[in-house]
Motif scaffolding. Structure first.
Motif, PDB file in Angstrom:
ATOM      1  N   ARG B 160       0.744  -1.165   0.146  1.00 34.67           N
ATOM      2  CA  ARG B 160      -0.214   0.042   0.206  1.00 34.67           C
ATOM      3  C   ARG B 160       0.817   1.288   0.024  1.00 34.67           C
ATOM      4  N   PRO B 161       1.825   1.492   1.159  1.00 34.46           N
ATOM      5  CA  PRO B 161       2.628   2.593   0.952  1.00 34.46           C
ATOM      6  C   PRO B 161       3.337   2.555  -0.432  1.00 34.46           C
ATOM      7  N   VAL B 163       2.416   1.723  -3.579  1.00 33.42           N
ATOM      8  CA  VAL B 163       1.362   1.987  -4.618  1.00 33.42           C
ATOM      9  C   VAL B 163       1.161   3.558  -4.553  1.00 33.42           C
ATOM     10  N   LEU B 164       1.044   4.063  -3.229  1.00 35.08           N
ATOM     11  CA  LEU B 164       0.785   5.576  -2.995  1.00 35.08           C
ATOM     12  C   LEU B 164       2.416   6.260  -3.424  1.00 35.08           C
ATOM     13  N   CYS B 166       4.335   5.639  -5.422  1.00 31.60           N
ATOM     14  CA  CYS B 166       4.347   5.604  -6.997  1.00 31.60           C
ATOM     15  C   CYS B 166       3.594   6.695  -7.575  1.00 31.60           C
ATOM     16  N   PHE B 167       2.337   6.842  -7.100  1.00 32.42           N
ATOM     17  CA  PHE B 167       1.419   7.795  -7.941  1.00 32.42           C
ATOM     18  C   PHE B 167       1.037   8.963  -7.116  1.00 32.42           C
ATOM     19  N   ASP B 168       1.178   9.036  -5.943  1.00 32.93           N
ATOM     20  CA  ASP B 168       0.898  10.312  -5.215  1.00 32.93           C
ATOM     21  C   ASP B 168       1.721  10.193  -4.086  1.00 32.93           C
ATOM     22  N   ALA B 170       3.299  12.729  -2.735  1.00 34.48           N
ATOM     23  CA  ALA B 170       3.131  14.193  -1.769  1.00 34.48           C
ATOM     24  C   ALA B 170       1.924  13.586  -0.750  1.00 34.48           C
ATOM     25  N   PHE B 171       0.899  12.964  -1.170  1.00 36.53           N
ATOM     26  CA  PHE B 171      -0.190  12.669  -0.371  1.00 36.53           C
ATOM     27  C   PHE B 171       0.205  11.529   0.776  1.00 36.53           C
ATOM     28  N   LEU B 172       1.248  10.480   0.351  1.00 36.32           N
ATOM     29  CA  LEU B 172       1.788   9.662   1.308  1.00 36.32           C
ATOM     30  C   LEU B 172       2.612  10.410   2.609  1.00 36.32           C
ATOM     31  N   ARG B 173       3.260  11.341   1.718  1.00 34.35           N
ATOM     32  CA  ARG B 173       4.321  12.128   2.919  1.00 34.35           C
ATOM     33  C   ARG B 173       3.265  12.769   3.958  1.00 34.35           C
ATOM     34  N   SER B 176       1.396   9.873   6.186  1.00 37.44           N
ATOM     35  CA  SER B 176       2.185   8.806   6.810  1.00 37.44           C
ATOM     36  C   SER B 176       3.652   9.035   6.856  1.00 37.44           C
ATOM     37  N   SER B 178       5.853   6.752   6.274  1.00 35.73           N
ATOM     38  CA  SER B 178       6.636   5.358   5.424  1.00 35.73           C
ATOM     39  C   SER B 178       6.942   5.548   4.237  1.00 35.73           C
TER      40      SER B 178
END
Lengths: 252, 289
Positions: B160-161, B163-164, B166-168, B170-173, B176, B178
């Motif tokens: 899950r981290p 995939v995020l 890879c495509f977004d 900025a959102f993951l940061r 989270s 991770s």
């Protein structure tokens, strides 16, 4: 100064790259529940400010305090940062708004999946669940990102140019969502360029041009004089600028 | 007759069965990593890292001869160094990442060939460059399988981290901490699988089994899980096809496997829905909305 009802306090905050300030000695206090437009020319430091608030950029000087509680901050970066060619469905993308609840490993419960569908319906994307994000138009993708932000259920919302290259009808729908979030008591900071829209919907404005040109009720800030000042300040860049020796730089 | 041509080589010869097991392990581990490399637009980065493994493995070879452990450790260390250094060069100089990668990969391969030839025979050089899938011993097979197993476990944990990221990113940061774990964890997986691929297919071919099946699968399917599954299947079929071609036509196995994957890729490029003719071959009438 009463700090209890401030959700965000910037204290002599200077941000920048390679020692050149993009935000210079900014002081301001955002009250809990405020709806603030951040206005200024390109290069005024608006996105830089958001990067600092979300922890991506260390201040050159000064500091800020965020009082957003456990619900925290939700940040909507400019749309260009998202890779639309990646194979992921609208439902999967929007459901990531529940990250605080599901983290990296847990699946969606039935009620959580229902909330994702409700959020999609609220932005007018019912029926788009299985579509790949690459097949969405710019406006539809922005709706999906708003749905994801809705699920994040944050106290402090930062939106960076949310209406760039978005058509009037979509802007209307998304502004209605922002006003609804405002009515729910959330604090919202949005970087915007459309002054008519700001005057219409945003009670407060922070006018930036590296310096703070003005912060307060929108009518008092968006005056021709202030806007002219902002244009003049933002145009200045000096590669050989000397070290800043203002009193507030020396004091800290 | 045909069945015999397909099965007899594996039934009759142990080295063919070992090669088959090695190909299966590579398909299961390296190919999913390749799918993410492709989707992150890091295919060329993978290629550069594969070449970077060469001088590390060659140093191990120089010190200890054709020792599995020394070449593996040398390869992993060199691969990680270049993965980090390429990013650093791109961030802290005016060179773009493609230029810094090209520089790294040319220097690596020159250094590697030089080191091997300091001591070795041409046969050893060929072994390092093109691998030896038909001569996998117990230790190599165990190493490849262990890397493959660890990769599948790590991908399941990071899915899950990653995939995020890879495509977004900025959102993951934003939600989270991770993001760096996903990014660097993924780079480690790339290096590990390149080293596994290196033992079987050599430094020059290792990336092939990661990227070619992934690119072919991307042309056929739209969803990520389907893409992962299809890429693994294509990689394994290419492995079997390459081994059989190598057996019957007496050609080197490593290049045969990569060429088999290449044939699937070229056919997909022409025929698949995402390929060159795919959209034009679709004669179904358009929908109302």
């Amino acid at each position: 100064m009463n700090t209890h009802d401030a959700i965000l306090e910037l204290d002599n905050l200077t941000l920048g790259y390679d020692r050149h300030p993009a935000i210079h000695h900014l002081r301001c206090r955002i009250a809990r529940g405020a709806l603030v437009a951040i206005v200024g020319p390109n290069g005024a430091g608006k996105s830089t400010l958001f990067k600092a608030l979300t922890g991506e950029l260390q201040p050159l000087q000064g500091h800020f305090r965020v009082n957003a509680g456990k619900e925290g901050i939700a940040y909507l970066p400019q749309q260009s940062e998202l890779d639309r060619s990646f194979p992921v469905s609208v439902f999967d993308m929007v459901s990531m708004g529940l990250w605080r609840e599901i983290g990296a490993f847990r699946g969606l419960s039935r009620s959580q999946a229902e909330r994702v569908r409700t959020a999609l319906a609220a932005v007018g994307l019912s029926g788009f669940e299985a579509r790949q994000i690459g097949t969405l138009s710019g406006g539809q993708l922005q709706r999906a990102r708003f749905a994801r932000m809705m699920l994040q259920d944050a106290n402090l919302l930062l939106l960076d140019e949310p209406f760039n290259a978005i058509d009037a009808r979509t802007i209307e729908d998304l502004v209605a969502l922002i006003l609804q979030w405002h009515a729910e008591g959330r604090t919202i900071l949005a970087v915007l360029h459309d002054l008519t829209l700001v005057r219409h919907h945003f009670p407060e404005t922070l006018l930036l041009a590296r310096e703070c040109v003005g912060f307060g009720p929108t009518d008092e800030i968006l005056t021709p004089e202030h806007l002219a000042t902002a244009r003049r300040l933002a145009g200045e860049f000096d590669a050989t600028a000397p070290v800043c020796h203002r009193p507030e730089a020396e004091a800290a | 007759m045909i069945a015999e041509a397909l099965f007899a080589p594996f039934a009759d010869f142990e080295f063919m069965r070992r090669a088959l097991a090695g190909c299966l392990a590579l398909a299961l581990g390296a190919t999913p990593v390749g799918v993410f490399l492709l989707l992150r637009r890091m295919s060329l980065m993978g290629d550069a890292m594969a070449h970077a493994i060469l001088p590390g493995a060659a140093l191990g070879y120089l010190a200890f001869g054709l020792s599995l452990g020394a070449m593996t450790v040398g390869g992993i260390v060199a691969g990680l160094v270049v993965a980090l250094a390429a990013g650093l060069v791109a961030r802290s100089s005016i060179l773009k990442e493609d230029a810094s990668l090209a520089a790294f990969y040319l220097l690596s391969i020159a250094t590697g060939v030089m080191i091997v030839s300091l001591r070795g025979r041409n046969l050893d050089l060929l072994h390092v460059l093109f691998g030896s899938v038909l001569a996998l011993d117990d230790a190599s097979l165990l190493l490849i399988s262990a890397i493959s197993t660890a990769t599948l476990a790590a991908l399941a944990l990071l899915y899950r981290p990653l995939v995020l990221e890879c495509f977004d990113a900025a959102f993951l940061r934003g939600v989270s901490a991770s993001s760096p774990i996903a990014h660097y964890g993924f780079l480690v997986l790339v290096v590990l699988n390149l080293v596994a691929g290196f033992h079987a297919l050599g430094t020059l071919m290792a990336v092939g089994i990661m990227i070619l099946p992934s690119a072919a699968a991307r042309l056929w399917v739209k969803r990520l899980p389907a893409m992962l599954g299809l890429a693994v299947l294509i990689a394994f079929i290419s492995g079997v096809g390459g081994l059989l071609a190598s057996f019957h036509a007496d050609v080197p196995a490593g290049p045969a496997i990569i060429l088999a994957a290449g044939i699937v890729y070229v056919l997909s490029l022409i025929l698949a829905p995402g390929g060159m003719l795919g959209a034009r071959l679709d004669r179904r009438p358009h929908l109302e909305s």
